[in-house]
Write a protein that holds these residues in place. Structure first.
Motif, mmCIF file in Angstrom:
data_model
loop_
_atom_site.group_PDB
_atom_site.id
_atom_site.type_symbol
_atom_site.label_atom_id
_atom_site.label_comp_id
_atom_site.label_asym_id
_atom_site.label_seq_id
_atom_site.Cartn_x
_atom_site.Cartn_y
_atom_site.Cartn_z
ATOM 1 N N CYS A 209 7.068 -6.700 -0.618
ATOM 2 C CA CYS A 209 6.695 -6.902 0.672
ATOM 3 C C CYS A 209 8.518 -8.423 1.124
ATOM 4 O O CYS A 209 8.971 -7.577 2.555
ATOM 5 C CB CYS A 209 6.194 -7.819 1.735
ATOM 6 N N ALA A 210 8.698 -9.076 0.081
ATOM 7 C CA ALA A 210 9.831 -9.745 0.345
ATOM 8 C C ALA A 210 10.741 -8.022 0.426
ATOM 9 O O ALA A 210 12.235 -8.559 0.982
ATOM 10 C CB ALA A 210 9.923 -10.586 -0.208
ATOM 11 N N GLU A 211 10.634 -7.604 -0.483
ATOM 12 C CA GLU A 211 12.141 -6.608 -0.189
ATOM 13 C C GLU A 211 12.700 -5.808 -0.330
ATOM 14 O O GLU A 211 13.443 -4.711 -0.076
ATOM 15 C CB GLU A 211 12.193 -6.069 -2.670
ATOM 16 N N THR A 212 11.276 -5.308 1.321
ATOM 17 C CA THR A 212 11.362 -4.174 1.877
ATOM 18 C C THR A 212 11.350 -4.797 3.493
ATOM 19 O O THR A 212 11.550 -4.519 4.281
ATOM 20 C CB THR A 212 10.058 -3.494 2.096
ATOM 21 N N ARG A 258 4.564 -9.179 9.294
ATOM 22 C CA ARG A 258 5.047 -7.517 8.128
ATOM 23 C C ARG A 258 4.453 -8.278 6.913
ATOM 24 O O ARG A 258 3.699 -7.908 6.506
ATOM 25 C CB ARG A 258 6.229 -7.648 7.777
ATOM 26 N N PHE A 259 4.091 -9.684 6.207
ATOM 27 C CA PHE A 259 3.582 -10.409 5.321
ATOM 28 C C PHE A 259 2.108 -10.379 6.046
ATOM 29 O O PHE A 259 0.860 -9.522 4.800
ATOM 30 C CB PHE A 259 3.224 -11.368 5.192
ATOM 31 N N LYS A 260 1.459 -10.128 7.010
ATOM 32 C CA LYS A 260 -0.122 -10.053 7.374
ATOM 33 C C LYS A 260 -0.469 -8.538 7.117
ATOM 34 O O LYS A 260 -1.751 -8.015 6.871
ATOM 35 C CB LYS A 260 0.287 -10.450 9.006
ATOM 36 N N LEU A 261 0.602 -7.941 7.507
ATOM 37 C CA LEU A 261 0.190 -5.929 7.833
ATOM 38 C C LEU A 261 0.006 -5.759 6.236
ATOM 39 O O LEU A 261 -0.572 -5.049 6.044
ATOM 40 C CB LEU A 261 1.264 -5.376 8.531
ATOM 41 N N THR A 262 0.871 -5.586 5.794
ATOM 42 C CA THR A 262 1.086 -5.519 4.165
ATOM 43 C C THR A 262 -0.258 -6.493 3.501
ATOM 44 O O THR A 262 -0.845 -5.395 2.985
ATOM 45 C CB THR A 262 2.807 -6.064 3.566
ATOM 46 N N LEU A 263 -0.064 -7.088 3.390
ATOM 47 C CA LEU A 263 -1.479 -8.044 3.075
ATOM 48 C C LEU A 263 -3.175 -6.946 3.455
ATOM 49 O O LEU A 263 -4.080 -7.388 2.852
ATOM 50 C CB LEU A 263 -2.011 -9.321 3.466
ATOM 51 N N GLU A 264 -3.005 -6.829 4.751
ATOM 52 C CA GLU A 264 -3.892 -5.994 5.567
ATOM 53 C C GLU A 264 -4.512 -4.775 4.382
ATOM 54 O O GLU A 264 -5.372 -4.351 4.298
ATOM 55 C CB GLU A 264 -3.766 -5.946 6.788
ATOM 56 N N GLU A 265 -3.629 -4.625 5.144
ATOM 57 C CA GLU A 265 -3.307 -3.028 3.550
ATOM 58 C C GLU A 265 -4.096 -3.082 2.658
ATOM 59 O O GLU A 265 -4.416 -1.435 2.203
ATOM 60 C CB GLU A 265 -2.072 -2.599 3.735
ATOM 61 N N HIS A 266 -3.357 -4.235 1.689
ATOM 62 C CA HIS A 266 -4.330 -4.663 0.749
ATOM 63 C C HIS A 266 -5.864 -5.160 0.663
ATOM 64 O O HIS A 266 -6.530 -5.480 -0.575
ATOM 65 C CB HIS A 266 -2.788 -4.541 -0.713
ATOM 66 N N SER A 267 -6.156 -4.510 1.333
ATOM 67 C CA SER A 267 -7.649 -5.534 1.255
ATOM 68 C C SER A 267 -7.770 -7.656 1.598
ATOM 69 O O SER A 267 -8.359 -7.389 0.654
ATOM 70 C CB SER A 267 -8.964 -5.021 0.756
#
Length: 274
Positions: A209-212, A258-267
């Motif tokens: 996520c950080a790289e994007t 961004r980090f919230k949405l990314t982590l939620e995508e991976h449950s």
């Protein structure tokens, strides 16, 4: 006497030579104004070209000063040209410049005693640019004013705050300045994860996520520092990124999202900390 003066004026008006001289004077004045505007335009273009050339070859730390000096030179060129054109127009109108200049010199001495603040403004503005205290585009705080520097003039500095309010501050009143734009700011984001979570997997997702991350105010790539501390019920992971000064809150809100949405995508879950 009045009748004689009126007769003289009337006789001059009806003479073709008067109108001829009047037309020539008007044309000369218009020509002076056009030449002055054209000369100012050429000099402004030349100064801007030189500034752009210097910006391409100078170090980043010197670009601020070059941009500010360019704007200051443009102001000085405009004032000088318009002053000279004004004198030439007065001369064309038949006003003798000798006594006018002499009188201006005497008046200048008298006015000078009452214009000390004006002199202080100009001198302070000169040293602001010379010492590179701040430049056009910098975010500064001076006195009760805080905002982005829009113009540094010979006498005043124009500051625009985040509400769009424009503050025009005399240079002599700028005694203490906090410049927020000299160095990049650092934004830290802490992510709290449970002890029973798969740490390696979460760190891998966070790094991806950080790289994007893409934001116009972010400078460089974010750095995943790793485990920051162990709390009673969770492990705290820290990510840091540099951004343009005064935009820390904007960038942090973006990173939280961004980090919230990314982590939620991976449950997965995150807990933002200040």
């Amino acid at each position: 006497m009045w009748k004689e003066w009126i007769n003289n004026v009337t006789s001059n008006i009806v003479i073709d030579e008067f109108w001829s001289q009047f037309s020539i004077s008007v044309l000369r004045i218009l020509l002076l104004i056009v030449i002055g505007r054209l000369l100012a335009w050429i000099l402004h273009k030349s100064i801007n070209k030189i500034v752009l050339e210097q910006l391409n070859v100078r170090h980043a730390s010197q670009k601020r000063r070059i941009t500010t000096i360019g704007k200051l030179l443009n102001n000085m060129v405009s004032y000088t040209i318009y002053f000279i054109i004004g004198l030439l127009v007065l001369s064309e109108l038949g006003i003798s410049l000798g006594p006018l200049i002499a009188g201006a010199g005497i008046a200048g001495i008298a006015i000078g005693f009452g214009a000390q603040s004006l002199v202080k403004d100009v001198i302070t503005g000169f040293f602001i640019v010379l010492e590179d205290q701040f430049a056009v585009g910098d975010m500064i705080s001076t006195g009760k004013f805080k905002g982005k520097v829009e113009v540094i003039g010979l006498r005043t500095t124009r500051i625009v705050n985040e509400k769009g309010e424009v503050h025009i501050v005399p240079n002599s009143l700028i005694t203490e300045v906090t410049n927020f734009s000299l160095h990049a700011a650092t934004v830290s984001l802490d992510i709290a994860i449970a002890y029973q979570s798969n740490l390696r997997y979460i760190m891998q997702i966070v790094k991806q996520c950080a790289e994007t991350l893409e934001h116009e105010k972010i400078i460089g790539q974010p750095t995943v520092l790793g485990i920051q501390q162990f709390d009673k019920d969770e492990i705290v992971m820290r990510i840091e990124v540099q951004c343009e000064a005064t935009y820390e809150d904007t960038v942090k809100r973006y990173m939280n999202e961004r980090f919230k949405l990314t982590l939620e995508e991976h449950s997965l879950q995150m807990n933002e900390q200040s």
